[in-house]
Write a protein that holds these residues in place. Sequence first.
Motif, PDB file in Angstrom:
ATOM      1  N   ARG B  70       0.831  -1.183   0.000  1.00  0.00           N
ATOM      2  CA  ARG B  70       0.000   0.000   0.000  1.00  0.00           C
ATOM      3  C   ARG B  70       0.880   1.252   0.000  1.00  0.00           C
ATOM      4  NH1 ARG B  70       0.095   2.923   3.848  1.00  0.00           N
ATOM      5  NH2 ARG B  70      -0.132   1.702   5.727  1.00  0.00           N
ATOM      6  N   PRO B  71       0.630   2.194  -0.933  1.00  0.00           N
ATOM      7  CA  PRO B  71       1.455   3.406  -0.940  1.00  0.00           C
ATOM      8  C   PRO B  71       1.302   4.173   0.377  1.00  0.00           C
ATOM      9  CG  PRO B  71      -0.378   3.607  -2.474  1.00  0.00           C
ATOM     10  CD  PRO B  71      -0.393   2.205  -1.966  1.00  0.00           C
ATOM     11  N   THR B  72       2.336   4.868   0.804  1.00  0.00           N
ATOM     12  CA  THR B  72       2.267   5.587   2.078  1.00  0.00           C
ATOM     13  C   THR B  72       1.532   6.913   1.916  1.00  0.00           C
ATOM     14  OG1 THR B  72       4.469   6.382   1.585  1.00  0.00           O
ATOM     15  CG2 THR B  72       4.285   4.588   3.193  1.00  0.00           C
ATOM     16  N   HIS B  73       1.476   7.409   0.675  1.00  0.00           N
ATOM     17  CA  HIS B  73       0.763   8.664   0.446  1.00  0.00           C
ATOM     18  C   HIS B  73      -0.394   8.426  -0.507  1.00  0.00           C
ATOM     19  CE1 HIS B  73       3.619  11.055   2.660  1.00  0.00           C
ATOM     20  NE2 HIS B  73       4.583  10.354   2.093  1.00  0.00           N
ATOM     21  N   ASN B  74      -1.396   9.264  -0.404  1.00  0.00           N
ATOM     22  CA  ASN B  74      -2.586   9.137  -1.241  1.00  0.00           C
ATOM     23  C   ASN B  74      -2.223   9.308  -2.718  1.00  0.00           C
ATOM     24  OD1 ASN B  74      -5.047   9.256  -2.432  1.00  0.00           O
ATOM     25  ND2 ASN B  74      -5.958  10.688  -0.962  1.00  0.00           N
ATOM     26  N   PRO B  75      -2.371   8.232  -3.532  1.00  0.00           N
ATOM     27  CA  PRO B  75      -1.990   8.351  -4.953  1.00  0.00           C
ATOM     28  C   PRO B  75      -3.066   9.018  -5.808  1.00  0.00           C
ATOM     29  CG  PRO B  75      -2.699   6.125  -4.473  1.00  0.00           C
ATOM     30  CD  PRO B  75      -2.842   6.892  -3.191  1.00  0.00           C
ATOM     31  N   HIS B 131      -3.643   6.283   7.384  1.00  0.00           N
ATOM     32  CA  HIS B 131      -4.419   5.824   8.539  1.00  0.00           C
ATOM     33  C   HIS B 131      -5.881   5.613   8.156  1.00  0.00           C
ATOM     34  CE1 HIS B 131      -6.083   5.497  12.562  1.00  0.00           C
ATOM     35  NE2 HIS B 131      -6.917   6.481  12.271  1.00  0.00           N
ATOM     36  N   PHE B 132      -6.467   6.616   7.465  1.00  0.00           N
ATOM     37  CA  PHE B 132      -7.869   6.496   7.054  1.00  0.00           C
ATOM     38  C   PHE B 132      -8.041   5.316   6.100  1.00  0.00           C
ATOM     39  CE2 PHE B 132      -7.609  10.926   8.375  1.00  0.00           C
ATOM     40  CZ  PHE B 132      -8.740  11.044   9.161  1.00  0.00           C
ATOM     41  N   TYR B 133      -7.068   5.178   5.185  1.00  0.00           N
ATOM     42  CA  TYR B 133      -7.132   4.084   4.211  1.00  0.00           C
ATOM     43  C   TYR B 133      -7.134   2.746   4.938  1.00  0.00           C
ATOM     44  CZ  TYR B 133      -5.943   1.138   0.228  1.00  0.00           C
ATOM     45  OH  TYR B 133      -5.958   0.164  -0.723  1.00  0.00           O
ATOM     46  N   ASP B 134      -6.250   2.613   5.932  1.00  0.00           N
ATOM     47  CA  ASP B 134      -6.140   1.344   6.648  1.00  0.00           C
ATOM     48  C   ASP B 134      -7.394   1.044   7.461  1.00  0.00           C
ATOM     49  OD1 ASP B 134      -3.682   0.913   5.595  1.00  0.00           O
ATOM     50  OD2 ASP B 134      -2.547   1.605   7.347  1.00  0.00           O
ATOM     51  N   VAL B 135      -8.011   2.095   8.007  1.00  0.00           N
ATOM     52  CA  VAL B 135      -9.237   1.871   8.777  1.00  0.00           C
ATOM     53  C   VAL B 135     -10.347   1.377   7.846  1.00  0.00           C
ATOM     54  CG1 VAL B 135     -11.050   2.999  10.103  1.00  0.00           C
ATOM     55  CG2 VAL B 135      -8.661   3.469  10.626  1.00  0.00           C
ATOM     56  N   PRO B 152      -9.743  -0.289  -3.808  1.00  0.00           N
ATOM     57  CA  PRO B 152      -8.656   0.572  -3.322  1.00  0.00           C
ATOM     58  C   PRO B 152      -8.719   2.009  -3.859  1.00  0.00           C
ATOM     59  CG  PRO B 152      -7.794  -1.584  -3.811  1.00  0.00           C
ATOM     60  CD  PRO B 152      -9.234  -1.614  -4.239  1.00  0.00           C
ATOM     61  N   ALA B 153      -8.942   2.184  -5.172  1.00  0.00           N
ATOM     62  CA  ALA B 153      -8.941   3.550  -5.719  1.00  0.00           C
ATOM     63  C   ALA B 153     -10.044   4.387  -5.072  1.00  0.00           C
ATOM     64  CB  ALA B 153      -9.133   3.499  -7.225  1.00  0.00           C
ATOM     65  N   ASP B 154     -11.184   3.758  -4.808  1.00  0.00           N
ATOM     66  CA  ASP B 154     -12.282   4.498  -4.187  1.00  0.00           C
ATOM     67  C   ASP B 154     -11.988   4.804  -2.723  1.00  0.00           C
ATOM     68  OD1 ASP B 154     -13.711   4.585  -6.518  1.00  0.00           O
ATOM     69  OD2 ASP B 154     -14.913   2.795  -6.081  1.00  0.00           O
ATOM     70  N   ARG B 155     -11.228   3.909  -2.057  1.00  0.00           N
ATOM     71  CA  ARG B 155     -10.842   4.204  -0.671  1.00  0.00           C
ATOM     72  C   ARG B 155      -9.988   5.473  -0.632  1.00  0.00           C
ATOM     73  NH1 ARG B 155      -8.553  -1.734   0.568  1.00  0.00           N
ATOM     74  NH2 ARG B 155     -10.125  -2.687  -0.762  1.00  0.00           N
ATOM     75  N   TRP B 156      -9.050   5.594  -1.579  1.00  0.00           N
ATOM     76  CA  TRP B 156      -8.224   6.805  -1.629  1.00  0.00           C
ATOM     77  C   TRP B 156      -9.071   8.033  -1.953  1.00  0.00           C
ATOM     78  CZ3 TRP B 156      -4.088   6.617   0.963  1.00  0.00           C
ATOM     79  CH2 TRP B 156      -3.221   5.511   0.944  1.00  0.00           C
ATOM     80  N   ALA B 157     -10.069   7.846  -2.820  1.00  0.00           N
ATOM     81  CA  ALA B 157     -10.956   8.973  -3.154  1.00  0.00           C
ATOM     82  C   ALA B 157     -11.729   9.407  -1.913  1.00  0.00           C
ATOM     83  CB  ALA B 157     -11.914   8.580  -4.280  1.00  0.00           C
ATOM     84  N   ILE B 158     -12.163   8.441  -1.110  1.00  0.00           N
ATOM     85  CA  ILE B 158     -12.875   8.769   0.134  1.00  0.00           C
ATOM     86  C   ILE B 158     -11.956   9.546   1.067  1.00  0.00           C
ATOM     87  CG2 ILE B 158     -13.845   7.780   2.252  1.00  0.00           C
ATOM     88  CD1 ILE B 158     -15.043   5.552   0.526  1.00  0.00           C
ATOM     89  N   VAL B 159     -10.679   9.085   1.164  1.00  0.00           N
ATOM     90  CA  VAL B 159      -9.720   9.777   2.032  1.00  0.00           C
ATOM     91  C   VAL B 159      -9.580  11.229   1.571  1.00  0.00           C
ATOM     92  CG1 VAL B 159      -7.322   9.871   2.774  1.00  0.00           C
ATOM     93  CG2 VAL B 159      -8.474   7.657   2.605  1.00  0.00           C
ATOM     94  N   THR B 160      -9.488  11.438   0.257  1.00  0.00           N
ATOM     95  CA  THR B 160      -9.383  12.795  -0.274  1.00  0.00           C
ATOM     96  C   THR B 160     -10.598  13.615   0.129  1.00  0.00           C
ATOM     97  OG1 THR B 160      -8.272  11.813  -2.178  1.00  0.00           O
ATOM     98  CG2 THR B 160      -8.918  14.115  -2.380  1.00  0.00           C
TER      99      THR B 160
END
Lengths: 223, 189
Positions: B70-75, B131-135, B152-160
């Motif tokens: 998992r990337p450490t930063h929001n891709p 952290h949000f991604y992992d939760v 996964p891509a949608d999880r990052w979008a949610i984090v954004t």
Amino acid sequence: MPQVFRPRANALAWTVLIIAAALLVVAVCLAAHYFSSPYYSGVDRTPPQPVPFSHKHHVGELGLDCRYCHTSVEDSSFAGVPESEVCMTCHSQLWTNARLLAPVRDSLKNDRPLRWQRVHDLPDYVHFDHSAHVNHGVPCQACHGRVDEMPLTTQKKTLFMQFCLDCHRNPAPHLRPPDAVFEIGWQPAGVPSEARQRYGERLMARYHTPTTERLTDCSLCHQ
Amino acid sequence: MTLRACRHRRAGTAAALILLSLLLSACEQPDMANQPRLDTYQSDSGFADGMAARPIPEGTVHRDQALNERPTHNPAPINRGTLHRGRQQFEIFCAPCHGRNGSGQGVIVQRGFPAPPSYHLPRLRQASDAHFYDVITHGYGVMYPYASRIRPADRWAIVTYIRALQLSRNARIDDVPEALRPRLREAPP
């Protein structure tokens, strides 16, 4: 040689002919009645389920989105029936001892799926794809009715070929913009009913909806 | 045996064969509406567990699966598309508990579910994207994992989108490009 038929035979012949014609009319009426009846079409059919799940409560009262449980509806032909884990996301904390929910808890504990009964069952010779419909502006409501008002899930449309063709011949009045597909009871704001057709036609251009010829091609659904 | 008797016998055999061959044809029309195939999620499939949907063999790699860590930063790129998708997915999966504004007072919480912390707490404003991604992926406390429901891509979008929600409570006028500030002042509060 004497007469074979007496004068009375004329009346008898007419009576028989009239009765036969009447029976034919009755038979046609009965057949029409039968094939349009809920008994044949399945309208208002509410199959018994292992758990009396209420869309009215979860959608109408709580306002959950269809996609919270039917996660594959935008990507797959099959909308998806939620795993027991999805039910338990909330019910691990709410109604934890409810007897009605015992089958759900047992299902998760024993890793045995619940046996939900299909409410909308198309014949096997028809190919239906949920993703193709919801991604082109056809709302859930068009086929499933107001599930937010159903305490138990009930079939509301005939799902006959006539029902499919009504929309495939002229989809415009049913179509919605992408954000409104999953919103039950949505109406285009500020669009009077006489302008609904034109509003839908503009959406068709945006969705690149296939032509009517293509939409009514036998092989589109009977692949 | 006479020639005549022999002929009779042949005819008899032929007739019997024809009649027997009729037995080979099926008595019933095949049921086209319920064909002998397994439908999605059908039960009574003949497998030991009865399920038509077979479990995925261990070690199977999904063709869209990210093979890297998992990337450490929001891709996810920060743009209108990401925020729109993030908001949509957030309102489907997160808002029932976390509330549409992220304060942790969603409709399920109002029905008695333990309240999650507000995203606007300093602790969560300082938490990393990962952290949000992992939760979302693994769950947290009484929150179930959403790995099987949100890709996964949608999880990052949610984090954004969560970041945008957090920003919405703490934005300053200096954050707005100078050219747009007059429009903001004119806007009703």
